[in-house]
Design a protein around this motif. Structure first.
Motif, short mmCIF file in Angstrom:
data_model
loop_
_atom_site.label_atom_id
_atom_site.label_comp_id
_atom_site.label_asym_id
_atom_site.label_seq_id
_atom_site.Cartn_x
_atom_site.Cartn_y
_atom_site.Cartn_z
N ALA A 45 46.83 16.98 89.72
CA ALA A 45 46.83 16.80 88.27
C ALA A 45 48.11 17.42 87.73
CB ALA A 45 45.61 17.46 87.64
N ALA A 46 48.54 16.96 86.57
CA ALA A 46 49.75 17.50 85.94
C ALA A 46 49.54 17.60 84.45
CB ALA A 46 50.95 16.60 86.25
N VAL A 47 50.20 18.56 83.85
CA VAL A 47 50.10 18.80 82.42
C VAL A 47 51.43 18.46 81.77
CG1 VAL A 47 49.64 20.55 80.65
CG2 VAL A 47 48.41 20.61 82.81
N ALA A 48 51.36 17.95 80.55
CA ALA A 48 52.55 17.60 79.79
C ALA A 48 52.30 17.84 78.31
CB ALA A 48 52.92 16.13 80.03
N VAL A 49 53.37 17.80 77.53
CA VAL A 49 53.25 17.83 76.08
C VAL A 49 53.04 16.39 75.60
CG1 VAL A 49 54.36 18.38 73.89
CG2 VAL A 49 54.74 19.86 75.89
N PHE A 50 51.88 16.13 75.04
CA PHE A 50 51.61 14.82 74.45
C PHE A 50 52.26 14.79 73.06
CE2 PHE A 50 47.51 13.31 76.77
CZ PHE A 50 47.91 13.92 77.94
N ALA A 51 53.02 13.75 72.78
CA ALA A 51 53.72 13.66 71.49
C ALA A 51 53.87 12.21 71.08
CB ALA A 51 55.10 14.32 71.60
N ARG A 52 54.18 12.01 69.80
CA ARG A 52 54.50 10.69 69.31
C ARG A 52 55.99 10.62 69.02
NH1 ARG A 52 50.71 9.83 64.35
NH2 ARG A 52 50.35 12.09 64.50
#
Length: 421
Positions: free
Chosen positions: A138-145
């Protein structure tokens, strides 16, 4: 003649049935424990792999028992004390060294080259030996628009040029000043337990600290050193400046806040990516972790399969794990539950992680930024102490004091267990 032929046929049928029964009975039973009870998609794939394995050869027959994730670890510990461990079990990656040290697991014996090209985070090593391997990570990221970032003149970071800590912080302040969001970012404090070490430990590691130093066998000076305290003070400022929801955030707010537009950004994992894509489409971007000074880092090592130390059927248990590592099964897990396939060749077979796929970036994030949590049997207690420290700081506690207390608790455990050597 007819009666004799009929009798012979009946005798032949009986003999064939007897031989078949002997053949079935010849399969040695292998017990397998898995943490995914309650997830029908996982169960379907796991049972499919087991059925395929059982049909593929005549020596072994795997039987599955599933547990709810929240009860799984305690069930394994109880079984170990009672001397009733299964032949095959899965283990959360960072917990594996403790289970190896505790003699719950034995090193794997897989065919040479079987783990070539696997993502590093999917391979569980301790003391130079491989004890476990995962079918996904699994990997984590910054979700953004993209539209939100562009409207606020915030640079969109890339894997090659992530945000610095200063840029990240400035972006949060800019989004807060826009007045369009309840919070500029959601860090997810509604989630408890391992989320803290998995999601926020890499920030500490990027700043130059860590929960503990396995080689030195200590936490003092590592968790609560200058880098750790600087991170702790920044962490506290997120809450005093009201840049992110605190520990009272509800699970529903965590699940829907970003989707409802209440949060400008969200620190979240690839398992939550598909609903966000459905909501925002091409406007959605997954941004790499910011660099706090020592390189951008995210968590690595999800659930993995291992062989119990007490099994009398290690050959069969290893055979099953080797069988389960086929690309088609890695791809099936990915397509069903959205996690990252362990190999590039499996990723190419999936709808989301293949070249040009909507989640392709997460494979690269895992490949380039993923960082293991401290590989130590003492990690389990260290993780709990770290969670308490960050929670206390978020609730207004002094950063240095909270980290000192955590480091003391970790070092006391390390001393009690002779450094887990």
């Amino acid at each position: 003649m007819t009666l004799r032929l009929s009798a012979c046929l009946r005798l032949g049928a009986v003999a064939f049935a007897a031989l078949t029964a002997v053949s079935v009975q010849a399969q040695t039973s292998l017990s397998m424990w898995y943490h995914g009870a309650g997830n029908p998609d996982e169960k379907k794939i796991i049972t499919g792999i087991i059925d395929d394995f059982n049909k593929s050869q005549k020596d072994w027959k795997v039987s599955l028992q599933q547990f709810p994730q929240e009860a799984y670890n305690t069930s394994v510990v109880a079984a170990a004390v009672a001397g009733k461990l299964p032949d095959i079990m899965d283990v959360d990656g960072p917990i594996m060294p403790n289970w190896a040290w505790s003699k719950y697991l034995q090193p794997l014996d897989l065919p040479k080259g079987k783990l070539d090209n696997f993502l590093p985070g999917t391979i569980g090593k301790w003391n130079g030996k491989v004890y476990s391997v995962g079918l996904w990570d699994a990997a984590v990221a910054v979700f953004a628009r993209k539209s939100v970032l562009e409207a606020n003149k915030i640079r969109i970071p890339t894997l090659d040029k992530p945000w610095t800590k200063a840029e990240f912080d400035a972006a949060l302040v800019t989004l807060q000043k826009s007045g369009k969001f309840q919070y500029p970012i959601d860090m997810g404090l509604a989630w408890k337990g391992e989320w803290y070490s998995y999601a926020f430990g890499p920030f500490l590691q990027s700043a130059g600290g860590n929960l503990l130093d396995p080689a030195a066998g200590k936490s003092n000076g590592v968790l609560n050193g200058p880098a750790g305290v600087a991170f702790g003070e920044w962490w506290k400022s997120l809450f005093t400046r009201k840049l992110t929801p605190g520990t009272s955030q509800s699970g529903a707010e965590r699940d829907t806040g970003f989707l409802d537009g209440k949060y400008a950004l969200q620190w979240n994992g690839n398992w939550a990516a598909l609903p966000a894509l459905k909501k925002y489409g091409k406007d959605l971007v997954f941004l790499p972790a910011p660099d706090f000074g020592k390189g951008p880092k995210i968590g690595a090592a999800s659930w993995q399969f291992g062989v119990s130390a007490t099994t009398k059927n290690a050959k069969g248990a290893n055979a099953f794990i080797a069988f389960a590592l086929q690309d088609k099964y890695l791809a099936a897990f990915s397509d069903a539950i959205g996690l990252i396939p362990s190999t590039p060749s499996a990723a190419a077979m999936t709808k989301n992680y293949a070249k040009g796929g909507p989640l392709e970036v997460f494979f690269e994030l895992s490949k380039r930024q993923a960082t293991l949590r401290p590989v130590s049997p003492g990690y389990a207690l260290a993780s709990n102490a770290f969670e308490k420290a960050l929670s206390d700081i978020a609730n207004g506690g002094d950063a240095a004091d909270a980290l000192d207390s955590a480091a003391d608790a970790i070092d006391a455990d390390l001393k009690k267990n002779n450094g887990y050597r």
